[in-house]
Write a protein that holds these residues in place. Structure first.
Motif, PDB file in Angstrom:
ATOM      1  N   ASP A  53      -1.018  -8.327 -10.081  1.00 23.90           N
ATOM      2  CA  ASP A  53       0.377  -8.171  -9.705  1.00 23.90           C
ATOM      3  C   ASP A  53       0.465  -7.501  -8.330  1.00 23.90           C
ATOM      4  OD1 ASP A  53       1.330  -9.296 -12.027  1.00 23.90           O
ATOM      5  OD2 ASP A  53       1.526  -7.382 -13.079  1.00 23.90           O
ATOM      6  N   LEU A  54       1.606  -7.622  -7.739  1.00 20.85           N
ATOM      7  CA  LEU A  54       1.844  -7.041  -6.423  1.00 20.85           C
ATOM      8  C   LEU A  54       1.822  -5.521  -6.497  1.00 20.85           C
ATOM      9  CD1 LEU A  54       2.675  -7.724  -3.470  1.00 20.85           C
ATOM     10  CD2 LEU A  54       5.041  -7.498  -4.238  1.00 20.85           C
TER      11      LEU A  54
ATOM     12  N   GLU B  71       4.034  15.243  -3.817  1.00 21.00           N
ATOM     13  CA  GLU B  71       3.237  16.467  -3.941  1.00 21.00           C
ATOM     14  C   GLU B  71       2.121  16.506  -2.901  1.00 21.00           C
ATOM     15  OE1 GLU B  71       1.820  16.787  -7.931  1.00 21.00           O
ATOM     16  OE2 GLU B  71       3.852  16.886  -8.779  1.00 21.00           O
ATOM     17  N   ARG B  72       1.400  15.401  -2.763  1.00 21.87           N
ATOM     18  CA  ARG B  72       0.288  15.350  -1.807  1.00 21.87           C
ATOM     19  C   ARG B  72       0.713  14.873  -0.425  1.00 21.87           C
ATOM     20  NH1 ARG B  72      -4.201  11.797  -3.766  1.00 21.87           N
ATOM     21  NH2 ARG B  72      -2.492  10.412  -4.293  1.00 21.87           N
ATOM     22  N   ARG B  73       1.966  14.355  -0.318  1.00 23.25           N
ATOM     23  CA  ARG B  73       2.534  13.848   0.936  1.00 23.25           C
ATOM     24  C   ARG B  73       1.655  12.755   1.554  1.00 23.25           C
ATOM     25  NH1 ARG B  73       6.761  16.411   3.303  1.00 23.25           N
ATOM     26  NH2 ARG B  73       6.009  15.635   5.297  1.00 23.25           N
ATOM     27  N   VAL B  74       1.350  11.751   0.724  1.00 24.59           N
ATOM     28  CA  VAL B  74       0.559  10.613   1.182  1.00 24.59           C
ATOM     29  C   VAL B  74       1.227   9.321   0.701  1.00 24.59           C
ATOM     30  CG1 VAL B  74      -1.659  11.822   1.247  1.00 24.59           C
ATOM     31  CG2 VAL B  74      -0.946  10.661  -0.839  1.00 24.59           C
ATOM     32  N   LEU B  75       0.903   8.247   1.376  1.00 21.27           N
ATOM     33  CA  LEU B  75       1.376   6.927   0.978  1.00 21.27           C
ATOM     34  C   LEU B  75       0.375   6.342  -0.002  1.00 21.27           C
ATOM     35  CD1 LEU B  75       3.381   4.539   1.461  1.00 21.27           C
ATOM     36  CD2 LEU B  75       1.768   3.746   3.198  1.00 21.27           C
ATOM     37  N   GLU B  76       0.899   5.741  -1.056  1.00 19.06           N
ATOM     38  CA  GLU B  76       0.030   5.100  -2.031  1.00 19.06           C
ATOM     39  C   GLU B  76       0.648   3.783  -2.466  1.00 19.06           C
ATOM     40  OE1 GLU B  76      -0.267   8.059  -5.085  1.00 19.06           O
ATOM     41  OE2 GLU B  76       1.652   7.527  -5.984  1.00 19.06           O
ATOM     42  N   TYR B  77      -0.183   2.913  -3.014  1.00 17.50           N
ATOM     43  CA  TYR B  77       0.264   1.633  -3.562  1.00 17.50           C
ATOM     44  C   TYR B  77       0.059   1.683  -5.067  1.00 17.50           C
ATOM     45  CZ  TYR B  77       0.273  -0.115   1.195  1.00 17.50           C
ATOM     46  OH  TYR B  77       0.552  -0.306   2.527  1.00 17.50           O
ATOM     47  N   TYR B  78       1.067   1.203  -5.798  1.00 16.89           N
ATOM     48  CA  TYR B  78       0.965   1.270  -7.252  1.00 16.89           C
ATOM     49  C   TYR B  78       1.403  -0.050  -7.878  1.00 16.89           C
ATOM     50  CZ  TYR B  78       6.011   1.664  -7.788  1.00 16.89           C
ATOM     51  OH  TYR B  78       7.352   1.412  -7.777  1.00 16.89           O
ATOM     52  N   CYS B  79       0.889  -0.288  -9.075  1.00 17.40           N
ATOM     53  CA  CYS B  79       1.214  -1.479  -9.848  1.00 17.40           C
ATOM     54  C   CYS B  79       2.279  -1.096 -10.877  1.00 17.40           C
ATOM     55  CB  CYS B  79      -0.038  -2.002 -10.563  1.00 17.40           C
ATOM     56  SG  CYS B  79       0.290  -3.430 -11.628  1.00 17.40           S
TER      57      CYS B  79
ATOM     58  N   THR C  10       3.038  -2.783 -13.475  1.00 20.35           N
ATOM     59  CA  THR C  10       2.656  -3.254 -14.800  1.00 20.35           C
ATOM     60  C   THR C  10       1.691  -2.295 -15.496  1.00 20.35           C
ATOM     61  OG1 THR C  10       2.901  -5.517 -14.034  1.00 20.35           O
ATOM     62  CG2 THR C  10       1.696  -5.206 -16.086  1.00 20.35           C
ATOM     63  N   CYS C  11       0.617  -1.928 -14.799  1.00 22.80           N
ATOM     64  CA  CYS C  11      -0.424  -1.129 -15.458  1.00 22.80           C
ATOM     65  C   CYS C  11      -0.568   0.281 -14.881  1.00 22.80           C
ATOM     66  CB  CYS C  11      -1.766  -1.851 -15.371  1.00 22.80           C
ATOM     67  SG  CYS C  11      -2.471  -1.883 -13.712  1.00 22.80           S
ATOM     68  N   ASN C  12       0.275   0.649 -13.943  1.00 20.03           N
ATOM     69  CA  ASN C  12       0.257   1.966 -13.301  1.00 20.03           C
ATOM     70  C   ASN C  12      -1.010   2.232 -12.493  1.00 20.03           C
ATOM     71  OD1 ASN C  12       2.825   2.723 -14.153  1.00 20.03           O
ATOM     72  ND2 ASN C  12       2.015   3.358 -16.140  1.00 20.03           N
ATOM     73  N   TYR C  13      -1.733   1.192 -12.115  1.00 22.57           N
ATOM     74  CA  TYR C  13      -2.859   1.344 -11.196  1.00 22.57           C
ATOM     75  C   TYR C  13      -2.317   1.908  -9.888  1.00 22.57           C
ATOM     76  CZ  TYR C  13      -6.425  -0.015  -7.789  1.00 22.57           C
ATOM     77  OH  TYR C  13      -7.342  -0.014  -6.776  1.00 22.57           O
ATOM     78  N   CYS C  14      -3.051   2.826  -9.284  1.00 20.59           N
ATOM     79  CA  CYS C  14      -2.585   3.467  -8.058  1.00 20.59           C
ATOM     80  C   CYS C  14      -3.769   3.712  -7.131  1.00 20.59           C
ATOM     81  CB  CYS C  14      -1.908   4.794  -8.415  1.00 20.59           C
ATOM     82  SG  CYS C  14      -1.152   5.585  -7.014  1.00 20.59           S
ATOM     83  N   VAL C  15      -3.570   3.447  -5.844  1.00 20.81           N
ATOM     84  CA  VAL C  15      -4.605   3.688  -4.850  1.00 20.81           C
ATOM     85  C   VAL C  15      -3.942   4.271  -3.607  1.00 20.81           C
ATOM     86  CG1 VAL C  15      -4.488   1.337  -3.919  1.00 20.81           C
ATOM     87  CG2 VAL C  15      -6.546   2.683  -3.595  1.00 20.81           C
ATOM     88  N   GLN C  16      -4.613   5.254  -3.006  1.00 20.97           N
ATOM     89  CA  GLN C  16      -4.080   5.882  -1.798  1.00 20.97           C
ATOM     90  C   GLN C  16      -4.251   4.933  -0.617  1.00 20.97           C
ATOM     91  OE1 GLN C  16      -5.342   9.913  -1.160  1.00 20.97           O
ATOM     92  NE2 GLN C  16      -4.840   9.834   1.015  1.00 20.97           N
ATOM     93  N   ALA C  17      -3.245   4.869   0.216  1.00 20.74           N
ATOM     94  CA  ALA C  17      -3.294   3.986   1.384  1.00 20.74           C
ATOM     95  C   ALA C  17      -4.168   4.590   2.470  1.00 20.74           C
ATOM     96  CB  ALA C  17      -1.887   3.762   1.931  1.00 20.74           C
TER      97      ALA C  17
END
Length: 118
Positions: free
Chosen positions: A16-17, A25-33, A35-42
């Motif tokens: 999924d997109l 809290e961490r003041r960073v950009l991240e990408y998340y799914c 559907t499954c709450n997968y998350c990765v820091q940009a």
């Protein structure tokens, strides 16, 4: 820092997109799914999420026709005096400029053109 190719990112789990969001809290950009709450820091090279480039072509710029006084759809005023012939009727058009909005007046009698900044 080398610039990476911008594009859509997809979840490795669900395909999924991935959507951008800020981790406040961490003041960073991240990408998340969603559907499954997968998350990765940009990566810092990916901090630009959206670019809108506007190209103005010279032929697309607004130009005023010479004989706008004959156009019945344009507004007219009797509150101004022509600087050339002192006639008190003019057609006017507005155009946005760097200083704000500019009014261009066209004398109905002698076709003189002058402007007034609003």
């Amino acid at each position: 820092m080398a610039s990476r190719k911008r594009g859509l990112k997809f979840c490795p789990e669900t395909n999924d997109l991935l959507y951008p969001r800020e981790d406040k809290e961490r003041r960073v950009l991240e990408y998340y799914c969603k559907t499954c709450n997968y998350c990765v820091q940009a990566d810092p090279s990916e901090w630009c999420v959206y670019v809108h480039a506007t190209v103005v072509d010279e032929k697309d710029k607004i130009t005023t026709l010479y004989d706008v006084t004959a156009d019945p759809t344009l507004p007219r005023t009797r509150d101004v005096r022509c600087p050339r012939c002192n006639y008190n009727e003019a057609v006017f058009v507005s155009e946005p400029t760097e200083q704000g909005m500019t009014l261009y007046f066209h004398c109905v009698a002698c076709k003189e053109k002058w402007r007034d900044y609003v």
